[in-house]
Scaffold this motif. Structure first.
Motif, mmCIF file in Angstrom:
data_model
loop_
_atom_site.group_PDB
_atom_site.id
_atom_site.type_symbol
_atom_site.label_atom_id
_atom_site.label_comp_id
_atom_site.label_asym_id
_atom_site.label_seq_id
_atom_site.Cartn_x
_atom_site.Cartn_y
_atom_site.Cartn_z
ATOM 1 N N SER B 175 13.984 -53.448 79.216
ATOM 2 C CA SER B 175 13.073 -53.178 78.098
ATOM 3 C C SER B 175 13.188 -51.724 77.675
ATOM 4 N N ILE B 176 13.299 -50.835 78.671
ATOM 5 C CA ILE B 176 13.478 -49.409 78.370
ATOM 6 C C ILE B 176 14.800 -49.201 77.627
ATOM 7 N N PHE B 177 15.844 -49.942 78.087
ATOM 8 C CA PHE B 177 17.134 -49.874 77.381
ATOM 9 C C PHE B 177 16.945 -50.290 75.920
ATOM 10 N N MET B 178 16.173 -51.366 75.716
ATOM 11 C CA MET B 178 15.976 -51.903 74.370
ATOM 12 C C MET B 178 15.355 -50.837 73.452
ATOM 13 N N ILE B 179 14.384 -50.096 73.991
ATOM 14 C CA ILE B 179 13.734 -49.046 73.198
ATOM 15 C C ILE B 179 14.769 -47.978 72.820
ATOM 16 N N GLY B 180 15.548 -47.541 73.842
ATOM 17 C CA GLY B 180 16.589 -46.533 73.598
ATOM 18 C C GLY B 180 17.629 -47.050 72.615
ATOM 19 N N HIS B 181 17.984 -48.312 72.769
ATOM 20 C CA HIS B 181 18.992 -48.951 71.929
ATOM 21 C C HIS B 181 18.544 -48.966 70.465
ATOM 22 N N ILE B 182 17.299 -49.349 70.246
ATOM 23 C CA ILE B 182 16.782 -49.406 68.872
ATOM 24 C C ILE B 182 16.726 -47.992 68.283
ATOM 25 N N TYR B 183 16.294 -47.023 69.124
ATOM 26 C CA TYR B 183 16.223 -45.641 68.610
ATOM 27 C C TYR B 183 17.622 -45.130 68.248
ATOM 28 N N LEU B 184 18.581 -45.312 69.151
ATOM 29 C CA LEU B 184 19.926 -44.785 68.894
ATOM 30 C C LEU B 184 20.594 -45.488 67.708
ATOM 31 N N ALA B 185 20.136 -46.706 67.435
ATOM 32 C CA ALA B 185 20.683 -47.415 66.275
ATOM 33 C C ALA B 185 20.318 -46.705 64.973
ATOM 34 N N THR B 186 19.277 -45.855 65.055
ATOM 35 C CA THR B 186 18.891 -45.124 63.831
ATOM 36 C C THR B 186 19.733 -43.863 63.618
ATOM 37 N N THR B 187 20.616 -43.562 64.572
ATOM 38 C CA THR B 187 21.424 -42.339 64.425
ATOM 39 C C THR B 187 22.719 -42.604 63.657
ATOM 40 N N GLY B 188 22.787 -43.725 62.971
ATOM 41 C CA GLY B 188 23.974 -44.017 62.155
ATOM 42 C C GLY B 188 23.995 -43.135 60.919
ATOM 43 N N THR B 189 24.821 -43.524 59.977
ATOM 44 C CA THR B 189 24.966 -42.730 58.762
ATOM 45 C C THR B 189 23.603 -42.525 58.098
ATOM 46 N N THR B 190 22.894 -43.619 57.915
ATOM 47 C CA THR B 190 21.498 -43.503 57.519
ATOM 48 C C THR B 190 20.694 -44.171 58.618
ATOM 49 N N VAL B 191 19.386 -44.036 58.531
ATOM 50 C CA VAL B 191 18.536 -44.614 59.575
ATOM 51 C C VAL B 191 18.767 -46.128 59.702
ATOM 52 N N LEU B 192 18.982 -46.774 58.579
ATOM 53 C CA LEU B 192 19.075 -48.242 58.607
ATOM 54 C C LEU B 192 20.495 -48.794 58.612
ATOM 55 N N SER B 193 21.501 -47.911 58.442
ATOM 56 C CA SER B 193 22.858 -48.439 58.233
ATOM 57 C C SER B 193 23.369 -49.295 59.403
ATOM 58 N N ASN B 194 23.041 -48.893 60.641
ATOM 59 C CA ASN B 194 23.507 -49.686 61.787
ATOM 60 C C ASN B 194 22.828 -51.060 61.844
ATOM 61 N N PHE B 195 21.564 -51.101 61.438
ATOM 62 C CA PHE B 195 20.861 -52.390 61.416
ATOM 63 C C PHE B 195 21.494 -53.314 60.378
ATOM 64 N N LYS B 196 21.844 -52.693 59.214
ATOM 65 C CA LYS B 196 22.500 -53.479 58.159
ATOM 66 C C LYS B 196 23.844 -54.003 58.648
#
Lengths: 309, 228
Positions: B175-196
């Motif tokens: 679960s802690i990994f999941m939190i870190g994972h979601i946060y680091l996913a925002t470090t893409g080109t834009t905050v949402l680009s990795n989610f897209k």
């Protein structure tokens, strides 16, 4: 012929010599007169009115390991039993535990007066009245207290549950007492997940009695009032701390300072078994993760703004 | 000239990923309900929580097996394997980026390409998560589904207790990994680009977007100044 009788008597004497630790010789010697016949496992008679075979056998080994081991037979039973053949009237002897156990400072901790009240409220007494007595559950010739003294909770569970199962797994006895046959215990408990595991881990009375009693509860509830809500046990303030772990947790609290130790060492209950230190550690790790990520995010936003300027 | 768009996440991977995320949220929610059960104010009923937790756990196992097989068959597993020679150095480089470079708006040290989907930190984390922690979580979870088979006493403690504490601990770490994972996913080109990317399957190349995005922002700033 005399030799034969002497040899026979010797045989009986040696066969009933109990394996238990020695007690006061007077009690043993006196009881020996009774055990000479009553230790025979097949000693029984057929009740002429009900047709049921009633055992008259008492195991000396069990007796001398029981809580009543220091008693003489005639402390409870009529002195007239000392003559043989026994007077036929003695068959109707009516014994009641509280004749001895009431108002005795030695037994205060067992709360026998409260047990008497609870018993009168129990479904057994309500449905069967005087037909149901203490002796239907507690055999005075082998009874031993368990929950208060035992460190082996599983052993206590097995001992206490066997008292209930003695009748409730025996259709013949149930029919004799209640006049009807009850559904099997598996059918009655089909809602309960992992039935066998539950039965090895809790006592029948933990769910089937009201817990608010000073001693071990004897108010056996009607089935509709038994505990059926999982969370009653499966939560931090588990009901089991007032029932199954009552005496153990009191001891443990004095010795180890916190309540959880007893459950941790003995069994696992979802929701109730929370290791204090692991719980605290998880909150700290969770908190630190959130703080670190928020701080990181904050610095990122700041640096991005700086760059745009 | 580098590709501006890369198709990195095939359909099976995206299905696995989002189903995994959904099941994990369900398991965390119901798991917390079981661990912190209360008599008077249950968020969901205890037996409902157990039912949902069990169904989610079984589905998670099937989903994991799906991932396990397809990860090998499709060759996707190669992305998980770190370069052993320069591994320590690479990992430090990536760590340094997350701890300082990212605030100086430096470029990611390991550019995402068709042959390198994960940076060295991702590689080592994902490898441990998918091939160590995940199987341990599933195995201990299945053991708790059939508690009668768990060893009674282990190291003078209840075997059931040890299994449960183990299962909860691994679940907590993931679960802690999941939190870190979601946060680091925002470090893409834009905050949402990795989610897209994880929804469309297309990874958009960083420099291209950074430039265009910066231009857009600057244009908007100039417009705002003119308006004022």
């Amino acid at each position: 012929m005399k030799i034969l009788i002497a040899a026979f008597s010797l045989l009986i004497l040696t066969s009933v010599e109990p394996a238990a630790k020695p007690n006061s010789p007077s009690n043993r010697e006196e009881n020996q007169n009774c055990f000479r016949c009553h230790s025979m496992s097949t000693l029984s008679y057929r009740d002429t009115t009900t047709g049921i075979i009633k055992s008259l056998s008492v195991s000396p080994e069990e007796f001398y390991n029981s809580n009543h081991k220091d008693l003489e037979c005639i402390d409870c039973h009529s002195k007239d039993f000392q003559t043989f053949p026994h007077n036929a009237k003695l068959k109707n002897e009516n014994l009641y535990c509280l004749d001895c156990h009431k108002d005795e400072p030695k037994f205060k901790q067992f709360h026998f007066e409260s047990i008497e009240k609870e018993f009168k409220q129990s479904i057994h007494y309500q449905k069967l009245g005087n037909k149901f007595t203490c002796f239907d559950c507690h055999d005075p010739h082998s009874f031993e207290i368990h929950a208060r003294i035992s460190k082996d909770i599983k052993g206590t569970i097995l001992y206490d549950n066997s008292i209930c199962l003695n009748c409730h797994e025996n259709n013949f006895k149930i029919k004799y007492l209640s006049g009807k046959i009850l559904p099997s215990l598996y059918t009655a408990h089909s809602w309960l997940p992992h039935i066998n595991l539950h039965w090895q881990s809790v006592r029948c009375i933990d769910c089937h009695t009201s817990p608010n009693t000073p001693g071990v509860s004897h108010a056996i509830l009607p089935k509709g009032k038994a505990v059926k809500n999982c969370v009653e046990c499966h939560s931090k303030n588990s009901l089991l701390l007032q029932t199954l772990y009552k005496f153990e947790s009191k001891r443990s609290r004095n010795k180890e300072g916190f309540l959880n130790a007893v459950i941790l060492n003995n069994s696992y209950v979802i929701g109730a078994t929370r290791n204090y230190y692991l719980n605290l550690l998880s909150f700290i790790i969770f908190g630190l993760t959130l703080i670190a990520l928020s701080f990181h995010g904050f610095l990122r936003i700041k640096s991005k703004k700086r760059k745009l300027k | 000239m580098k590709n501006e768009k890369l198709y990195l996440y095939p359909v099976w991977l995206r299905i696995w990923h989002w189903l995994n995320a959904l099941l994990f949220l369900s398991l965390i929610f119901t798991g917390l309900n079981l661990q912190y059960s209360k008599v008077n104010s249950p968020v969901i009923e205890f037996h409902t929580a157990i039912l949902i937790h069990n169904i989610s756990g079984i589905t998670l196992t099937l989903n994991y097996l799906f991932f396990f097989v397809l990860n090998i068959v499709s060759g996707n597993y190669k992305y998980y394997l770190p370069k052993l020679k320069s591994f320590g150095k690479d990992m430090l480089l990536q760590l340094k980026f997350y701890l300082s470079g990212i605030f100086k708006n430096q470029e990611h040290p390991f550019e995402t390409t068709s042959s390198r989907k994960f940076n060295p930190l991702q590689q080592i984390t994902y490898l441990n998560i998918m091939y160590a922690l995940f199987p341990l979580l599933l195995i201990s979870g299945w053991a708790l589904l059939f508690p009668e088979f768990i060893i009674n006493r282990l190291f003078q403690t209840s075997g059931l207790l040890l299994t449960a504490v183990f299962h909860t601990s691994i679940g907590f770490l993931l679960s802690i990994f999941m939190i870190g994972h979601i946060y680091l996913a925002t470090t893409g080109t834009t905050v949402l680009s990795n989610f897209k990317s994880m929804l469309t399957g297309w990874h958009v190349h960083e420099n291209h977007l950074v430039k265009s995005q910066l231009t857009e922002i600057k244009i908007q700033q100039v417009q705002n100044e003119n308006e004022n």
